[in-house]
Design a protein around this motif. Structure first.
Motif, short mmCIF file in Angstrom:
data_model
loop_
_atom_site.label_atom_id
_atom_site.label_comp_id
_atom_site.label_asym_id
_atom_site.label_seq_id
_atom_site.Cartn_x
_atom_site.Cartn_y
_atom_site.Cartn_z
N GLN A 1 0.82 -1.21 0.00
CA GLN A 1 0.00 0.00 0.00
C GLN A 1 0.85 1.27 0.00
O GLN A 1 0.51 2.26 -0.62
CB GLN A 1 -0.93 -0.02 1.22
CG GLN A 1 -1.85 1.18 1.32
CD GLN A 1 -1.68 1.89 2.66
OE1 GLN A 1 -0.66 1.72 3.33
NE2 GLN A 1 -2.67 2.68 3.03
N TYR B 1 -5.52 0.40 0.94
CA TYR B 1 -5.31 -0.58 1.99
C TYR B 1 -6.33 -1.71 1.89
O TYR B 1 -5.99 -2.89 2.00
CB TYR B 1 -5.41 0.09 3.36
CG TYR B 1 -5.22 -0.86 4.52
CD1 TYR B 1 -3.98 -1.44 4.78
CD2 TYR B 1 -6.28 -1.16 5.37
CE1 TYR B 1 -3.80 -2.32 5.85
CE2 TYR B 1 -6.11 -2.03 6.44
CZ TYR B 1 -4.87 -2.60 6.67
OH TYR B 1 -4.71 -3.46 7.73
N PHE C 1 -5.45 -3.83 -0.98
CA PHE C 1 -4.25 -4.59 -0.61
C PHE C 1 -4.63 -5.80 0.24
O PHE C 1 -4.15 -6.91 0.02
CB PHE C 1 -3.31 -3.66 0.14
CG PHE C 1 -2.15 -4.35 0.83
CD1 PHE C 1 -1.17 -4.99 0.10
CD2 PHE C 1 -2.05 -4.33 2.21
CE1 PHE C 1 -0.10 -5.60 0.74
CE2 PHE C 1 -0.99 -4.94 2.85
CZ PHE C 1 -0.01 -5.59 2.11
N CYS D 1 2.72 -0.95 4.60
CA CYS D 1 1.67 0.06 4.68
C CYS D 1 2.22 1.39 5.18
O CYS D 1 3.35 1.46 5.65
CB CYS D 1 0.54 -0.41 5.60
SG CYS D 1 -0.23 -1.95 5.07
#
Length: 283
Positions: free
Chosen positions: A76, A133, A136, A176
């Motif tokens: 992400q 996110y 992902f 992330c």
């Protein structure tokens, strides 16, 4: 044009819609709608590598976008850095809108609403990382748990992905943006429009899908919700501009056959709408 051994493809900018533009085109619950289409595989995952603007004096040239197709199951954080370069084909977006007429509506899909369910210029940079996110988590980090969203409606799909957004835990944090999620935001660089200026989402008039509304009411009744005010509120949640005639049609099952009956249905539905709004304002 090549990048290393990869040959870039070309398109006219009008053939593409960036994810940034799509969030404003589908301003209500953009995460649900966009991730739904991504997970069904209906969208081609595109990354813009270069946008060449040609403006010769004779007007003979044309603008060209060089792009590659790539899976969006990367981490992400990397995708956030290039968010303004992520795009899909315009014809794919238009096909999704034909199948789901409410995609472009300002009306919300569900009766539950969070801050990230309405994309505006003020919160766009905070919603975009959440969108990536969720995608992902659905297609990258957990490939063995890949959903088959074609078998789910949007309301159920939203209920599934909300846990990724609402929980404080960040899965695979090394891939992330730094936690906590409430601090996630796109950089200014990644938020700069590439193809066209991003418009401010303005309310638009969208034709009401009565088949969709009938399904909503039917599902509520199957769950034991028969109170006319609660049913009416569900209609208002999905279609705030719904007419009195349509309310009478969906709540009381009455479809007027003539002008007099239509007037009576309109009045009955408008009274119920007004009473429902008054009850909610009094809460």
């Amino acid at each position: 044009m090549f990048i290393g051994n990869i040959k870039l493809k070309t398109a006219h900018p009008d053939e593409l819609i960036t994810l940034q533009e799509l969030m404003f085109r589908w301003p209500c619950e953009p995460i649900t709608k966009i991730c739904y289409e991504l997970c069904t595989g209906r969208f081609t995952n595109i990354k813009i590598n270069e946008y060449i603007r040609t403006q010769p004096p004779d007007g003979a040239g044309k603008d060209i976008v060089y792009y590659t197709t790539m899976p969006w199951c990367l981490d992400q954080a990397s995708l956030c850095y290039d968010f303004n370069k992520l795009a899909v084909f315009k014809h794919e977006v238009e096909a999704a809108e034909r199948d789901n007429p409410l995609y472009t509506a300002i009306d919300k899909i569900s009766t539950h609403r969070d801050w990230y369910d309405n994309c505006t210029n003020k919160n766009y940079r905070r919603i975009a990382p959440l969108l990536l996110y969720v995608n992902f988590m659905l297609t990258g980090y957990r490939p063995n748990n890949h959903l088959a969203p074609s078998n789910l409606d949007l309301v159920l799909f939203r209920a599934h992905i909300s846990k990724f957004i609402d929980t404080d835990e960040v899965f695979s944090p090394s891939n992330c943006l730094p936690a906590p999620k409430k601090d996630w935001i796109l950089s200014e660089h990644a938020a700069i429009p590439i193809l066209r200026p991003t418009p401010i989402a303005e309310p638009t008039r969208t034709e009401i899908d009565h088949n969709f509304l009938a399904t909503v009411i039917s599902e509520l009744r199957e769950r034991g919700i028969i109170d006319k005010y609660k049913l009416c509120q569900a209609l208002l949640d999905h279609a705030p501009s719904i007419s009195g005639v349509a309310v009478t049609r969906h709540i009381f099952g009455i479809i007027p056959k003539n002008k007099k009956a239509c007037s009576a249905a309109k009045q009955r539905g408008n009274r119920l709408k007004a009473a429902t709004r008054e009850k909610n304002l009094g809460k």
